[in-house]
Write a protein that holds these residues in place. Structure first.
Motif, PDB file in Angstrom:
ATOM      1  N   LEU A  95     -39.921  37.400 -62.802  1.00 53.20           N
ATOM      2  CA  LEU A  95     -40.434  37.519 -64.166  1.00 53.20           C
ATOM      3  C   LEU A  95     -40.308  38.947 -64.686  1.00 53.20           C
ATOM      4  N   ILE A  96     -40.581  39.940 -63.841  1.00 51.29           N
ATOM      5  CA  ILE A  96     -40.412  41.335 -64.270  1.00 51.29           C
ATOM      6  C   ILE A  96     -38.953  41.606 -64.589  1.00 51.29           C
ATOM      7  N   GLY A  97     -38.043  41.145 -63.715  1.00 48.62           N
ATOM      8  CA  GLY A  97     -36.614  41.347 -63.951  1.00 48.62           C
ATOM      9  C   GLY A  97     -36.153  40.712 -65.249  1.00 48.62           C
ATOM     10  N   GLN A  98     -36.617  39.504 -65.525  1.00 42.78           N
ATOM     11  CA  GLN A  98     -36.220  38.823 -66.756  1.00 42.78           C
ATOM     12  C   GLN A  98     -36.796  39.520 -67.990  1.00 42.78           C
ATOM     13  N   LYS A  99     -38.047  39.970 -67.907  1.00 39.86           N
ATOM     14  CA  LYS A  99     -38.660  40.669 -69.038  1.00 39.86           C
ATOM     15  C   LYS A  99     -37.927  41.980 -69.325  1.00 39.86           C
ATOM     16  N   LEU A 100     -37.522  42.685 -68.277  1.00 40.50           N
ATOM     17  CA  LEU A 100     -36.779  43.927 -68.470  1.00 40.50           C
ATOM     18  C   LEU A 100     -35.398  43.633 -69.052  1.00 40.50           C
ATOM     19  N   GLY A 101     -34.766  42.554 -68.580  1.00 43.67           N
ATOM     20  CA  GLY A 101     -33.460  42.171 -69.116  1.00 43.67           C
ATOM     21  C   GLY A 101     -33.545  41.778 -70.578  1.00 43.67           C
ATOM     22  N   GLU A 102     -34.683  41.206 -70.979  1.00 42.78           N
ATOM     23  CA  GLU A 102     -34.895  40.823 -72.374  1.00 42.78           C
ATOM     24  C   GLU A 102     -35.358  42.000 -73.226  1.00 42.78           C
ATOM     25  N   GLY A 103     -35.646  43.134 -72.570  1.00 44.59           N
ATOM     26  CA  GLY A 103     -36.137  44.307 -73.294  1.00 44.59           C
ATOM     27  C   GLY A 103     -37.607  44.248 -73.638  1.00 44.59           C
ATOM     28  N   LYS A 104     -38.378  43.382 -72.965  1.00 43.89           N
ATOM     29  CA  LYS A 104     -39.814  43.216 -73.252  1.00 43.89           C
ATOM     30  C   LYS A 104     -40.645  43.938 -72.181  1.00 43.89           C
ATOM     31  N   ARG A 105     -40.654  45.250 -72.242  1.00 45.67           N
ATOM     32  CA  ARG A 105     -41.322  46.032 -71.206  1.00 45.67           C
ATOM     33  C   ARG A 105     -42.844  45.935 -71.278  1.00 45.67           C
ATOM     34  N   LYS A 106     -43.381  45.727 -72.473  1.00 46.79           N
ATOM     35  CA  LYS A 106     -44.841  45.645 -72.590  1.00 46.79           C
ATOM     36  C   LYS A 106     -45.394  44.457 -71.805  1.00 46.79           C
ATOM     37  N   GLU A 107     -44.643  43.345 -71.818  1.00 43.35           N
ATOM     38  CA  GLU A 107     -45.100  42.156 -71.112  1.00 43.35           C
ATOM     39  C   GLU A 107     -45.025  42.326 -69.598  1.00 43.35           C
ATOM     40  N   ALA A 108     -44.174  43.252 -69.132  1.00 48.56           N
ATOM     41  CA  ALA A 108     -44.018  43.466 -67.691  1.00 48.56           C
ATOM     42  C   ALA A 108     -45.337  43.911 -67.054  1.00 48.56           C
ATOM     43  N   GLY A 109     -46.097  44.757 -67.763  1.00 52.97           N
ATOM     44  CA  GLY A 109     -47.390  45.209 -67.250  1.00 52.97           C
ATOM     45  C   GLY A 109     -48.367  44.068 -67.072  1.00 52.97           C
ATOM     46  N   ASN A 110     -48.367  43.142 -68.013  1.00 55.19           N
ATOM     47  CA  ASN A 110     -49.248  41.978 -67.907  1.00 55.19           C
ATOM     48  C   ASN A 110     -48.803  41.025 -66.795  1.00 55.19           C
TER      49      ASN A 110
END
Length: 462
Positions: free
Chosen positions: A77-92
């Motif tokens: 999930l972190i990898g996919q969020k980073l690939g999508e450019g959604k870094r804020k969601e990575a913390g959650n």
């Protein structure tokens, strides 16, 4: 602040191999935890002590692989969020993961500490080794919180494409474990109890060191105490991605436990021999395991960025590289397993029993080069249901029945008993190959056609 490795641009093979290497070394050092326990106990104890540590550590290994499998949901999930450019969601994502594993740590600790004797009985532990096995399970279970914490932290770093930080922390922990074993087992003659205490202390050191590094370096996304809660959608996504992996890993380990149970009924020498071989197998399978983890993180970023062709190329490169390593491991395990078994035990009969069992895993090295890379690819794509299906098929429908049949052939051979593993791996490869071609013809092909169509429209407008 920690940096994010961008796997969506540039070359594929060299960044992939650079990412794999520290993962491989970290897995090697992590495997040394149990191996050092067995090695030192084998040098300072008797066959019953070796059997106790091997049986107890096999039980704890089941718990560890379940945790690792579920933690893969965080990595994906972190990898996919980073690939999508959604870094804020990575913390959650991290906060949700911590919440899940806190609950899990409490449950596992209570259950295993309470039922240690029942578990040892279920494993058909030889009477000479029963007390030591119970002590090993109880002590290591009391340190479950450190095992879980280590795997959660490692999953976060791998999702960021950082394999070096976990390597550094596990290296220090491994050295601590060796020192602890030498003191508690070698000097104070505490056998299985000392080995368990040393393992728990080593894990605790690893976790504390990891937290210190995180505090000093920071994370490349927003994270605070307020992030640690059950974010509904992210929590469900972690469970969705991680639980099929955890379930299939659990069933795989259950099948191995059943094989160990069969071996335990043969007496203390075969039991100890299988225990030594299982530790060596942990090292033999490090290369395909490291490729699997690296491919998962690499593919997750490209899947999030919708670069499916790049993800498929990474899979092919990984299989080729892993197969070269698999050929080397086959040669060493099949033809020189006696030398490696001798590292863990001074008992000649135990050493020969271990080598006999290890030969079958030498064959499996050739098959896992394909299987583990494909599993890493599917995990990175979030297609973890197929990972679960192939795992259940291989473990329940193939490995256990084949092992049972082999145990009925007189005289019983540990080599034939071990052949259940490569047999199941071969069947799993067939299942994974069929699903890969299905994805290539459906999902990936449609996306590529849509992208080509968009490019044509854009060209016409210009």
């Amino acid at each position: 602040m920690s940096k994010v490795a961008d796997f969506t641009e540039g070359k594929i093979l060299s960044p992939l191999l650079k990412f794999i290497f520290p993962i491989l070394i970290a897995l090697f050092l992590q495997t040394m935890y149990g191996a050092v326990d067995l090695m030192i106990v084998g040098r300072f104890g008797v066959a019953a002590d070796v059997s106790a540590v091997s049986t107890g550590s096999q039980v704890l290994h089941v718990i560890t692989v379940i945790i690792t499998g579920l933690a893969m949901g965080i990595t994906i999930l972190i990898g996919q969020k980073l690939g999508e450019g959604k870094r804020k969601e990575a913390g959650n994502v991290v906060g949700s993961g911590i919440s899940i594993f806190v609950v899990l740590a409490v449950i596992i600790t209570i259950v295993l500490v309470t039922l240690a004797s029942s578990v040892a009985s279920f494993m058909n532990t030889p009477s000479e080794a029963f007390g030591g096995t119970v002590n090993y399970i109880r002590i290591c279970s009391a340190g479950t919180v450190f095992i879980i914490s280590y795997n959660v932290i490692g999953s976060v770093f791998r999702g960021l494409g950082d394999a070096k930080t976990p390597l550094m922390t596990v290296a220090i922990a491994c050295v601590s474990n060796i020192i602890g074993d030498l003191i508690l087992v070698g000097v104070f003659k505490m056998a299985a109890t000392g080995a368990a205490l040393a393992t728990v202390l080593a894990q605790a050191i690893s976790v504390i060191l990891s937290l210190i590094i995180i505090v000093k370096q920071g994370l490349p996304f927003e994270f605070s105490i307020q992030s640690i809660k059950f974010h509904k959608e992210l929590t469900l996504s972690i469970i969705k991605f991680g639980s099929p992996i955890a379930l299939q890993d659990f069933l795989v380990q259950i099948s191995f436990l059943i094989i160990v149970m069969i071996g335990n009924t043969l007496g203390v020498i075969p039991s100890a021999g299988m225990g030594v071989a299982q530790k060596l197998v942990g090292f033999v399978m490090l290369v395909p395991s490291s490729f699997s983890q690296a491919v998962s993180a690499f593919v997750a970023q490209n899947y999030g960025a919708k670069k499916y062709d790049r993800a498929k190329k990474a899979l092919l490169y990984a299989i080729g590289s892993s197969l070269c390593c698999g050929l080397c491991m086959f040669y060493l395990a099949f033809f020189h397993g006696d030398l490696f078994s001798g590292i863990f035990t001074k008992d000649h009969e135990v050493m020969l029993a271990s080598w006999d069992y290890l030969k079958s895993y030498g064959i499996d090295c050739l098959f896992t080069a394909f299987l583990f890379c494909m599993l890493g690819f599917f995990n990175g794509c979030g297609k973890t249901t197929i990972v679960m299906i192939q795992g259940i098929t291989g473990s329940i429908l193939i490995r256990i029945p084949v092992a049972y049949l082999m145990s009925k052939i007189e005289p019983v051979s540990l080599f034939r008993l071990g052949l259940a593993t490569p047999t199941s791996t071969f069947v799993q490869i067939i299942i994974c190959s069929a699903y890969f071609f299905y994805l290539s013809k459906t999902l990936f092909n449609k996306v590529e056609q849509n992208n080509d169509a968009k490019q044509e429209v854009a060209s016409e407008k210009i």
